[in-house]
Scaffold this active site. Structure first.
Site, PDB file in Angstrom:
ATOM      1  N   LYS A  13      30.093 -18.641   6.223  1.00 57.24           N
ATOM      2  CA  LYS A  13      30.000 -19.267   4.897  1.00 57.24           C
ATOM      3  C   LYS A  13      28.555 -19.228   4.385  1.00 57.24           C
ATOM      4  CE  LYS A  13      31.685 -23.253   6.338  1.00 57.24           C
ATOM      5  NZ  LYS A  13      31.882 -22.949   7.753  1.00 57.24           N
ATOM      6  N   ARG A  88      35.627 -31.014   2.931  1.00 56.20           N
ATOM      7  CA  ARG A  88      35.993 -30.800   4.328  1.00 56.20           C
ATOM      8  C   ARG A  88      37.131 -31.711   4.746  1.00 56.20           C
ATOM      9  NH1 ARG A  88      31.051 -28.715   6.480  1.00 56.20           N
ATOM     10  NH2 ARG A  88      31.208 -28.277   8.694  1.00 56.20           N
ATOM     11  N   ARG A 127      23.349 -17.756  16.930  1.00 53.77           N
ATOM     12  CA  ARG A 127      22.795 -17.986  15.592  1.00 53.77           C
ATOM     13  C   ARG A 127      21.371 -18.539  15.665  1.00 53.77           C
ATOM     14  NH1 ARG A 127      25.951 -21.520  11.308  1.00 53.77           N
ATOM     15  NH2 ARG A 127      26.039 -23.002  13.030  1.00 53.77           N
ATOM     16  N   ARG A 160      20.178 -24.234  15.938  1.00 57.07           N
ATOM     17  CA  ARG A 160      20.687 -25.538  15.530  1.00 57.07           C
ATOM     18  C   ARG A 160      21.112 -26.339  16.745  1.00 57.07           C
ATOM     19  NH1 ARG A 160      24.785 -24.864  10.517  1.00 57.07           N
ATOM     20  NH2 ARG A 160      26.017 -26.280  11.791  1.00 57.07           N
ATOM     21  N   ARG A 171      33.453 -29.135  17.089  1.00 58.26           N
ATOM     22  CA  ARG A 171      33.479 -28.859  15.645  1.00 58.26           C
ATOM     23  C   ARG A 171      34.736 -28.081  15.255  1.00 58.26           C
ATOM     24  NH1 ARG A 171      27.931 -26.070  15.332  1.00 58.26           N
ATOM     25  NH2 ARG A 171      28.555 -25.470  13.229  1.00 58.26           N
TER      26      ARG A 171
END
Ligand code: AP5
Ligand code: MG
Ligand code: ZN
Length: 217
Positions: A13, A88, A127, A160, A171
C-alpha cells in the site's frame, strides 16, 4: 480522485501510494505514518498510540477517526486524497462515508491490493523505511541506491519495530478479523476495485493505473 487503499500488511500500500499520489497530484495520507511520526516526537497522541502499534493492535476508532477527519479538512484534500491504512474497521468506513456524504462527496474507489499471505512475511521482515519521508524499501526486492540511505531524501532508513515475525503474525490476524470485512462493505456499495499485488513493483503500478483509469471514466 478520492481513493482508499485496502490490503493486508505488506501488500505494498505504502509503496504504490507514493506513485499514485505523484501521478494524480493528491496527498498520500497514511494513518500508520501519522502515528509513527507522533510516536517519534513523543506527542500526547504518540504516547497514546505507541503500545497499540508495538503490539500490532489497532489504535481505538475514537482516536483514529478524528485524526483523519481533521486531515481531510485541510486545503490540500480539496481535489482528492489517497487514504492508506484507513479505514481499517467497518466503524471507520462508516464514519468516513458519513463525513464525505455531509459534504455531498464520496470516494471514487476502494482499491484492494491483493497479495497471498505466504508472500507477506518475507516482504515485511526485509522492509526498511525512511522515518523522514515515509518511503518504503526492501533489502532484496527494492533496495536503496546507496546502502542504508533513503533515495528520496537521504535520511538513514530503519526497520519498523512492528516488522518482527511475531508482530507481523498478530497484525495479519487483526487484518483478517477487523479489516477484511471492508472488502464486502465496499463491494456492496459498488466501490471496490482490485489489483493483483504480486510481481514487480512497477508491474503492480501499471495494473493500478489501468484500474484507476477505468474508475475515473
Ligand atoms: P500501517 O503503517 O498502515 O501498517 P500496515 O497496514 O500493517 O501496512 P504496512 O505499512 O505494513 O504495509 P504496506 O501495505 O504499506 O506495504 P509496503 O508498501 O511498506 O499501520 C501500522 C499500525 O498503525 C497498525 O498496526 C495500527 O497499530 C496502527 N494503525 C494505522 N492505521 C490505523 C487505523 N486506521 N486504525 C487503527 N490503527 C491504525 O511494502 C511492504 C514491503 O514489501 C516493503 O519492504 C516493500 O519494499 C516490499 N514490496 C512492496 N511491493 C512489492 C512487490 N510488488 N514485490 C516485492 N516486494 C514488494
Ligand atoms: Mg504502509
Ligand atoms: Zn526519505
Amino acid at each position: 480522485m478520492k481513493i482508499v487503499l485496502l490490503g493486508p500488511p505488506g501488500a505494498g500500500k505504502g509503496t504504490q501510494a507514493k506513485f499514485i499520489s505523484e501521478k494524480y497530484s493528491i496527498p498520500h495520507i497514511s494513518t500508520g505514518d501519522i502515528f509513527r511520526k507522533n510516536i517519534s516526537e513523543k506527542t500526547p497522541l504518540g504516547v497514546k498510540a505507541k503500545s497499540y502499534l508495538d503490539a500490532g493492535k489497532l489504535v481505538p476508532d475514537e482516536v483514529t477517526i478524528d485524526i483523519v477527519k481533521d486531515r481531510l479538512s485541510m486545503k490540500d484534500c480539496k481535489n482528492g486524497f489517497l487514504l492508506d491504512g484507513f479505514p481499517r474497521t467497518v466503524n471507520q468506513a462508516e464514519a468516513l462515508d458519513l463525513f464525505l456524504n455531509g459534504k455531498g462527496e464520496q470516494i471514487d474507489t476502494a482499491l484492494l491490493i491483493d497479495v497471498p499471505k505466504e508472500l507477506i512475511l518475507e516482504r515485511m521482515t526485509g522492509r526498511r523505511v525512511c522515518p523522514s519521508c515515509g518511503a518504503s524499501y526492501h533489502i532484496k526486492f527494492n533496495p536503496t541506491k546507496v546502502k542504508g540511505k533513503c533515495d528520496a531524501c537521504g535520511a538513514d532508513v530503519i526497520q519498523r519495530k512492528d516488522d518482527t515475525e511475531s508482530t507481523v503474525k498478530d497484525r495479519l490476524d487483526v487484518y483478517g478479523k477487523q479489516t477484511q470485512p471492508l472488502i464486502g462493505y465496499y463491494e456492496k456499495q459498488n466501490q471496490l476495485s482490485k489489483v493483483d499485488g504480486t510481481g514487480e513493483i512497477d508491474k503492480v503500478f501499471e495494473r493500478v493505473i489501468n484500474v484507476l483509469g477505468a474508475v475515473g471514466k
